[in-house]
Design a protein around this motif. Structure first.
Motif, PDB file in Angstrom:
ATOM      1  N   HIS A 112       0.744  -1.195  -0.086  1.00 32.70           N
ATOM      2  CA  HIS A 112      -0.007  -0.029  -0.161  1.00 32.70           C
ATOM      3  C   HIS A 112       0.691   1.198  -0.111  1.00 32.70           C
ATOM      4  N   ARG A 155      -7.366 -10.340   5.245  1.00 36.50           N
ATOM      5  CA  ARG A 155      -7.716 -11.500   4.533  1.00 36.50           C
ATOM      6  C   ARG A 155      -8.150 -10.617   2.990  1.00 36.50           C
ATOM      7  N   GLN A 156      -9.073  -9.783   3.222  1.00 33.29           N
ATOM      8  CA  GLN A 156      -9.562  -8.994   2.215  1.00 33.29           C
ATOM      9  C   GLN A 156      -8.569  -8.295   1.408  1.00 33.29           C
ATOM     10  N   ASP A 157      -7.361  -7.862   2.081  1.00 32.80           N
ATOM     11  CA  ASP A 157      -6.383  -7.223   1.383  1.00 32.80           C
ATOM     12  C   ASP A 157      -5.632  -8.090   0.550  1.00 32.80           C
ATOM     13  N   GLU A 159      -6.901 -10.891  -0.764  1.00 27.27           N
ATOM     14  CA  GLU A 159      -7.785 -11.282  -1.622  1.00 27.27           C
ATOM     15  C   GLU A 159      -7.752 -10.320  -2.863  1.00 27.27           C
ATOM     16  N   ARG A 160      -7.540  -8.848  -2.630  1.00 28.38           N
ATOM     17  CA  ARG A 160      -7.711  -7.845  -3.422  1.00 28.38           C
ATOM     18  C   ARG A 160      -6.281  -7.962  -4.404  1.00 28.38           C
ATOM     19  N   PHE A 161      -5.401  -8.283  -3.827  1.00 28.75           N
ATOM     20  CA  PHE A 161      -3.989  -8.271  -4.499  1.00 28.75           C
ATOM     21  C   PHE A 161      -3.944  -9.700  -5.190  1.00 28.75           C
ATOM     22  N   TYR A 162      -4.478 -10.843  -4.512  1.00 30.89           N
ATOM     23  CA  TYR A 162      -4.076 -12.030  -4.967  1.00 30.89           C
ATOM     24  C   TYR A 162      -5.343 -12.858  -5.130  1.00 30.89           C
ATOM     25  N   PRO A 163      -6.419 -12.394  -5.939  1.00 28.94           N
ATOM     26  CA  PRO A 163      -7.839 -12.930  -5.788  1.00 28.94           C
ATOM     27  C   PRO A 163      -7.714 -14.467  -5.854  1.00 28.94           C
ATOM     28  N   ALA A 166      -7.962 -17.116  -2.421  1.00 30.07           N
ATOM     29  CA  ALA A 166      -9.083 -16.764  -1.684  1.00 30.07           C
ATOM     30  C   ALA A 166      -9.405 -17.819  -0.678  1.00 30.07           C
ATOM     31  N   SER A 306      -8.592   0.287   8.290  1.00 36.03           N
ATOM     32  CA  SER A 306      -7.574  -0.889   8.244  1.00 36.03           C
ATOM     33  C   SER A 306      -8.482  -1.989   9.201  1.00 36.03           C
TER      34      SER A 306
END
Length: 373
Positions: A112, A155-157, A159-163, A166, A306
């Motif tokens: 980020h 976890r969501q972060d 998934e956002r960078f590496y879907p 998941a 966050s």
């Protein structure tokens, strides 16, 4: 089952990561007498980990984290151990290690905020380091058999960078326990504290947002009329010294105390007697210091982004970490409203009880077993 754990960060020298590794390993010694554990330690923390459990074995590793040796020689040591599973409690997995492993991801702060102000390296070398970071963390996340995220935010972060990963992420919260007692007869004058105060503890990396906190504190002085202090605890390394220098130039240091490093055993006293603890970070993967502060009866002021709202719930007073006026207003509000502080103290005591290191270690051990099956 032969399980390896990279414990080179075990202990306080690696701050929050060191605490996580230490509590994981220490609690595994208490709950698992069946699996064999190979605990990889550095010369610096070799003596720090001691156990008489016959299923735990210490292995010395002389390659420092984030080093070239970590990438080249550490995998050789791991291969020789003939492990069924390796757990890396941080993203720095050697690229050459291709046996079964799992990884804990605490945050993606560098993804980020790839800020050159967050390093002492020359700009060209920092760019090289950033390239290595992206390569290593991508490999760790993609190639792992399982990923532990320390919060749903993390976890969501991920998934956002590496879907594509998941389905192999599991959230396991960090734990907490009271390790030190506060002093009933505190002498705060040794820290130059002579007024009621707010407290902020931690490093001075850019994402910690301390410069904006100082700007907000200066703005608040119009209402506080020099009757309160802001106490900032952190080792005076390059980043902290730079913060102090820049804040001095901008005349932001009125009623601000910089204590430098404070031992863990002395922190509870600073927590206990503060009016509130301030957590202004742009991004935190979990936010353990706030939980620790709550256990000593300290109200929490926290950034509204966050993982902090997830971990703290309704037990904190929130502000926009990018809005100096909002931070300033919140600082004044917590100081002036005794009933609000009392309410947050009660909610904080309730909140911190839900986090437990042994429960965390038990859930991690269960994942070890799942991956073996």
């Amino acid at each position: 089952m032969r399980i390896g754990i990279d414990a080179r960060m075990y202990g306080p020298q690696a701050r929050g990561l060191g605490r996580y590794v230490q509590k994981l390993v220490d609690n595994l010694t208490l709950i698992d007498q069946t699996n064999e554990y190979y605990i990889y330690l550095s010369p610096a923390n070799w003596d720090a980990f001691q156990t008489d459990k016959p299923n735990f074995f210490k292995v010395l590793v002389r390659s420092h984290w984030y080093s070239l040796a970590e990438q080249l020689t550490f995998p050789i040591i791991l291969f020789r151990s003939k492990l069924d599973l390796m757990h890396f409690p941080h993203f720095n997995v050697p690229l050459l290690y291709r046996k079964k492993f799992m990884v804990t991801i605490h945050d993606l702060i560098v993804s980020h905020y790839p800020d050159s102000r967050a390093t002492t390296l020359p700009r060209w070398l920092y760019k090289l380091k950033l390239m290595a970071y992206h390569l290593v963390i991508k490999s760790a996340i993609i190639c792992s058999a399982k990923i532990i995220a320390v919060s749903n935010f993390t976890r969501q972060d991920i998934e956002r960078f590496y879907p594509q990963v998941a389905d192999k992420i599991e959230v396991i919260y960090e734990g907490f326990e009271v390790e030190h007692q506060y002093s009933q007869q505190a002498d705060l004058t040794k820290y130059q504290i002579n007024k009621p105060y707010l407290l902020c503890v931690g490093a001075a990396y850019p994402h910690k947002n301390l410069y904006r906190l100082l700007q907000a504190w200066k703005l608040a002085q119009a209402e506080l009329i020099n009757r309160y202090q802001l106490v900032m605890v952190g080792h005076h390394d390059f980043f902290y010294n730079r913060l102090i220098s820049e804040a001095t130039e901008q005349k932001l240091l009125k009623n601000v105390i910089f204590t430098n490093y404070v031992k863990d055993g002395e922190l509870p006293t600073l927590y206990k007697y503060s009016l509130a603890y301030v957590f202004p970070s742009y991004l935190e993967g979990f936010g353990l210091p706030a939980i620790e502060a709550q256990s000593y009866g300290t109200p929490i002021l926290a950034a509204n982004n966050s993982s902090l709202p997830e971990v703290l719930g309704n037990s904190a007073l929130y502000f926009d970490p990018f809005d100096i006026n909002d931070i300033s207003h919140t600082l004044v509000k917590i100081i002036k409203k005794t009933e609000l502080r009392d309410k947050l103290i009660g909610l904080g005591y309730q909140n911190c009880q839900q986090f437990n290191w042994q429960e965390m270690a038990t859930k991690v051990r269960d994942i070890y077993q799942q991956l073996n099956n």
